[in-house]
Write an enzyme that holds these catalytic residues in place. Structure first.
Site, PDB file in Angstrom:
ATOM      1  N   TYR A  41      -7.300   1.146 111.892  1.00 17.80           N
ATOM      2  CA  TYR A  41      -7.549  -0.171 112.485  1.00 17.80           C
ATOM      3  C   TYR A  41      -6.258  -0.698 113.082  1.00 17.80           C
ATOM      4  O   TYR A  41      -5.155  -0.346 112.655  1.00 17.80           O
ATOM      5  CB  TYR A  41      -8.101  -1.152 111.440  1.00 17.80           C
ATOM      6  CG  TYR A  41      -7.120  -1.486 110.331  1.00 17.80           C
ATOM      7  CD1 TYR A  41      -7.098  -0.744 109.167  1.00 17.80           C
ATOM      8  CD2 TYR A  41      -6.215  -2.533 110.467  1.00 17.80           C
ATOM      9  CE1 TYR A  41      -6.201  -1.032 108.150  1.00 17.80           C
ATOM     10  CE2 TYR A  41      -5.312  -2.842 109.457  1.00 17.80           C
ATOM     11  CZ  TYR A  41      -5.317  -2.086 108.297  1.00 17.80           C
ATOM     12  OH  TYR A  41      -4.414  -2.373 107.309  1.00 17.80           O
ATOM     13  N   CYS A  42      -6.412  -1.531 114.107  1.00 14.40           N
ATOM     14  CA  CYS A  42      -5.270  -2.240 114.695  1.00 14.40           C
ATOM     15  C   CYS A  42      -5.805  -3.561 115.235  1.00 14.40           C
ATOM     16  O   CYS A  42      -6.936  -3.927 114.946  1.00 14.40           O
ATOM     17  CB  CYS A  42      -4.579  -1.391 115.760  1.00 14.40           C
ATOM     18  SG  CYS A  42      -5.640  -0.907 117.130  1.00 14.40           S
ATOM     19  N   THR A  43      -5.009  -4.273 116.020  1.00 15.81           N
ATOM     20  CA  THR A  43      -5.378  -5.636 116.411  1.00 15.81           C
ATOM     21  C   THR A  43      -6.698  -5.679 117.185  1.00 15.81           C
ATOM     22  O   THR A  43      -7.655  -6.312 116.749  1.00 15.81           O
ATOM     23  CB  THR A  43      -4.257  -6.260 117.270  1.00 15.81           C
ATOM     24  OG1 THR A  43      -3.008  -5.999 116.618  1.00 15.81           O
ATOM     25  CG2 THR A  43      -4.463  -7.746 117.441  1.00 15.81           C
ATOM     26  N   ILE A  56      -9.295  -5.527 114.348  1.00 12.71           N
ATOM     27  CA  ILE A  56      -9.352  -6.604 113.352  1.00 12.71           C
ATOM     28  C   ILE A  56      -9.984  -7.853 113.972  1.00 12.71           C
ATOM     29  O   ILE A  56     -10.693  -8.601 113.303  1.00 12.71           O
ATOM     30  CB  ILE A  56      -7.928  -6.922 112.844  1.00 12.71           C
ATOM     31  CG1 ILE A  56      -7.283  -5.677 112.239  1.00 12.71           C
ATOM     32  CG2 ILE A  56      -7.954  -8.051 111.819  1.00 12.71           C
ATOM     33  CD1 ILE A  56      -5.761  -5.741 112.188  1.00 12.71           C
TER      34      ILE A  56
END
Ligand SMILES: [Zn+2]
Ligand SMILES: [Zn+2]
Length: 317
Positions: free
Chosen positions: A204-206, A233
């Site tokens: 996961y990342c922004t 996210i």
């Protein structure tokens, strides 16, 4: 067909930008034959609408965060989608304005995300070749429950840098030691993540863009079951707030520095100066340095000339 031949004209400027502001966050991996032509067109489009933010154009596609009056940002998105390469471009929206960014920056870079290895990634009109399976935010909990029942618990892998992870992260996530995105490549190549090879891994990342590349690198190294959280996210927070598997605040790349999905967001960060609980991020005092550190407002006020460890090393005693 070159990008310049198909780039639509910029719309006429809005007479009076006003009303509530919006920020649009988006990316698309797609081969661009003429990134410089796309850059010029994007710049004209954004300037004509009075937007600020950061747009990166590369032979791999486009990645941007732009802010301005809601109607102007909508027109920017409509204009961008008129380019055949960006048809149906998916956009994440949040509240904000042009004032959240210092200026407009539109640049051509060899990569959409600076992993420092453009030759390691192949992009076709469907996106990154061999990337991890996109897992929609509303299917994450089902996958976690399913794999737990099978005795193969899902492992979260944070695809951001360690400061971003210090103030917010998924439950029991693996946090690679990464100052920059380049360090993520090193973390994969060094074998330091190989203990996850045979486990179900969700990166996961922004907003999802870094995971397109990270998950492909993991699969290339032989990781057997790799998912990437679709929409990152941001999408997960919209769906679940702070009531799910996400904890803390989300670091963002504009003047807000971070945001909380609800008033109930946990404070996970620790001030690097006093050790107190805080999720406040502060810039290094060196204006040429872009490093953020977790520092409480009291310590920032007491030591306004505080520099990050890297700058401290460079400073003669
Ligand atoms: Zn402090
Ligand atoms: Zn610094």
């Amino acid at each position: 067909m070159t990008a310049s031949a198909s780039a639509p004209a910029a719309p006429t400027p809005l007479p009076s930008p006003g009303g509530p502001g919006r920020i649009a966050l988006y990316y698309r991996f797609t081969p661009l034959a003429d990134p410089e032509a796309v850059r010029l067109w994007q710049r004209t489009l954004a300037v004509s609408l009075g937007l600020t933010g950061r747009i990166i154009v590369s032979p791999q596609g486009i990645n941007g965060t732009v802010g301005g009056p809601a109607e102007a940002v909508k027109r920017y998105v409509r204009g961008t989608r008129e380019h055949p390469a960006f048809r149906g471009l998916e956009v994440k929206w949040s509240d904000g304005s042009a004032a959240d960014f210092p200026r407009l920056s539109v640049r051509v870079r060899p990569e959409l995300v600076a992993f420092g290895a453009p030759e390691r990634i192949r992009v076709d009109e469907h996106g990154v070749v061999g990337t991890g399976e996109h897992l929609p935010a509303d299917q994450l909990h089902a996958l976690v429950a399913e794999r737990a029942a099978e005795g193969r618990p899902v492992r979260f892998l944070d695809g951001r840098n360690s400061v971003e992870a210090a103030i917010g992260r998924f439950e029991d996530a693996v946090i690679p030691a990464a100052h920059t995105t380049r360090d993520l490549l090193e973390a994969v190549d060094s074998g330091s993540l190989d203990h996850l090879k045979d486990q179900p891994v969700v990166t996961y990342c922004t907003g999802g863009v870094r995971c397109e590349v990270l998950s492909a690198l993991l699969k290339d190294r032989g990781f057997s079951e790799v998912y990437q959280l679709d929409g990152g996210i941001v999408r997960y927070g919209e769906a679940h707030g702070d009531a799910g598997l996400w904890h803390g605040r989300l670091a963002v790349f504009d003047r807000r520095l971070s945001l909380a999905f609800t008033d109930g967001a946990e404070t996970l960060g620790r001030c690097v100066t006093c050790g107190g609980a805080t999720s406040h991020l502060a810039n290094c005092a060196d204006p040429a340095c872009t490093t953020l550190q977790v520092r409480c407002p009291d310590c920032v006020a007491a030591h306004p000339d505080h520099v990050c460890p890297r700058c401290l090393e460079r400073t003669p005693a």
